[in-house]
Design a protein around this motif. Structure first.
Motif, PDB file in Angstrom:
ATOM      1  N   GLN A 168       0.848  -1.178   0.000  1.00 17.29           N
ATOM      2  CA  GLN A 168       0.000   0.000   0.000  1.00 17.29           C
ATOM      3  C   GLN A 168       0.886   1.230   0.000  1.00 17.29           C
ATOM      4  N   THR A 169       0.712   2.047  -1.003  1.00 16.68           N
ATOM      5  CA  THR A 169       1.513   3.255  -1.102  1.00 16.68           C
ATOM      6  C   THR A 169       0.706   4.485  -0.730  1.00 16.68           C
ATOM      7  N   GLY A 170      -0.567   4.332  -0.520  1.00 21.39           N
ATOM      8  CA  GLY A 170      -1.399   5.480  -0.162  1.00 21.39           C
ATOM      9  C   GLY A 170      -1.868   6.235  -1.384  1.00 21.39           C
ATOM     10  N   TYR A 171      -2.546   7.309  -1.134  1.00 17.42           N
ATOM     11  CA  TYR A 171      -3.089   8.157  -2.191  1.00 17.42           C
ATOM     12  C   TYR A 171      -2.062   9.231  -2.524  1.00 17.42           C
ATOM     13  N   ASP A 172      -1.826   9.465  -3.773  1.00 15.17           N
ATOM     14  CA  ASP A 172      -0.843  10.458  -4.205  1.00 15.17           C
ATOM     15  C   ASP A 172      -1.305  11.856  -3.782  1.00 15.17           C
ATOM     16  N   PRO A 173      -0.557  12.546  -2.918  1.00 15.42           N
ATOM     17  CA  PRO A 173      -0.956  13.883  -2.472  1.00 15.42           C
ATOM     18  C   PRO A 173      -1.104  14.884  -3.612  1.00 15.42           C
ATOM     19  N   GLU A 174      -0.421  14.641  -4.714  1.00 12.42           N
ATOM     20  CA  GLU A 174      -0.510  15.566  -5.840  1.00 12.42           C
ATOM     21  C   GLU A 174      -1.870  15.500  -6.527  1.00 12.42           C
ATOM     22  N   LEU A 175      -2.653  14.473  -6.239  1.00 16.05           N
ATOM     23  CA  LEU A 175      -3.983  14.349  -6.824  1.00 16.05           C
ATOM     24  C   LEU A 175      -5.067  14.992  -5.959  1.00 16.05           C
ATOM     25  N   LEU A 176      -4.691  15.520  -4.795  1.00 18.24           N
ATOM     26  CA  LEU A 176      -5.675  16.160  -3.931  1.00 18.24           C
ATOM     27  C   LEU A 176      -6.187  17.453  -4.571  1.00 18.24           C
ATOM     28  N   TYR A 177      -7.462  17.696  -4.407  1.00 13.32           N
ATOM     29  CA  TYR A 177      -8.067  18.931  -4.888  1.00 13.32           C
ATOM     30  C   TYR A 177      -7.716  20.039  -3.904  1.00 13.32           C
ATOM     31  N   VAL A 178      -7.263  21.196  -4.413  1.00  8.28           N
ATOM     32  CA  VAL A 178      -6.909  22.340  -3.574  1.00  8.28           C
ATOM     33  C   VAL A 178      -7.832  23.485  -3.953  1.00  8.28           C
ATOM     34  N   GLU A 235       4.264  21.070  -9.167  1.00  6.19           N
ATOM     35  CA  GLU A 235       4.492  19.669  -8.867  1.00  6.19           C
ATOM     36  C   GLU A 235       5.296  19.513  -7.573  1.00  6.19           C
ATOM     37  N   GLY A 236       4.810  18.671  -6.686  1.00  5.61           N
ATOM     38  CA  GLY A 236       5.496  18.365  -5.443  1.00  5.61           C
ATOM     39  C   GLY A 236       5.130  19.232  -4.260  1.00  5.61           C
ATOM     40  N   ARG A 237       4.389  20.306  -4.492  1.00  2.00           N
ATOM     41  CA  ARG A 237       4.068  21.230  -3.389  1.00  2.00           C
ATOM     42  C   ARG A 237       3.160  20.588  -2.347  1.00  2.00           C
TER      43      ARG A 237
END
Length: 97
Positions: A15-25, A38-40
């Motif tokens: 399990q790698t978790g959910y990619d934080p870069e895909l979170l809606y801001v 990217e990466g913020r």
């Protein structure tokens, strides 16, 4: 001569978790979507000590770093988990069963 390749036994998926870069801001003031470099998001969540295994698609980030309505040098970020209310977790009170 026939060669066969030995395949290792099935291993459990990591399990790698959910990619934080895909979170809606989103801007907490005007509601506009915020596009970060990217990466913020990954960097901010790492600084906050949030494990990617705790994230899922129901998580979103709310910030006051909106270029349209704020010119602050410093900003805040909050993480929210949007879920269905208690009403949707109850069984229906009607039906034929």
């Amino acid at each position: 001569m026939r060669r066969t390749k030995r395949v290792p036994a099935a291993t459990p998926l990591l399990q790698t978790g959910y990619d934080p870069e895909l979170l809606y801001v989103e801007c907490g003031r005007c509601g506009a979507p915020i596009m970060w470099g990217e990466g913020r998001a990954t960097h901010l969540l790492h600084q906050a000590g949030i494990d990617p295994l705790e994230l899922d698609p129901s998580c979103l980030l709310i910030t006051d770093a909106c270029p349209a309505c704020s010119s602050k040098q410093q900003y805040t970020v909050q993480i929210f988990r949007i879920g269905a209310g208690a009403q949707s977790q109850r069984p229906p009170y009607f039906g034929t069963a």
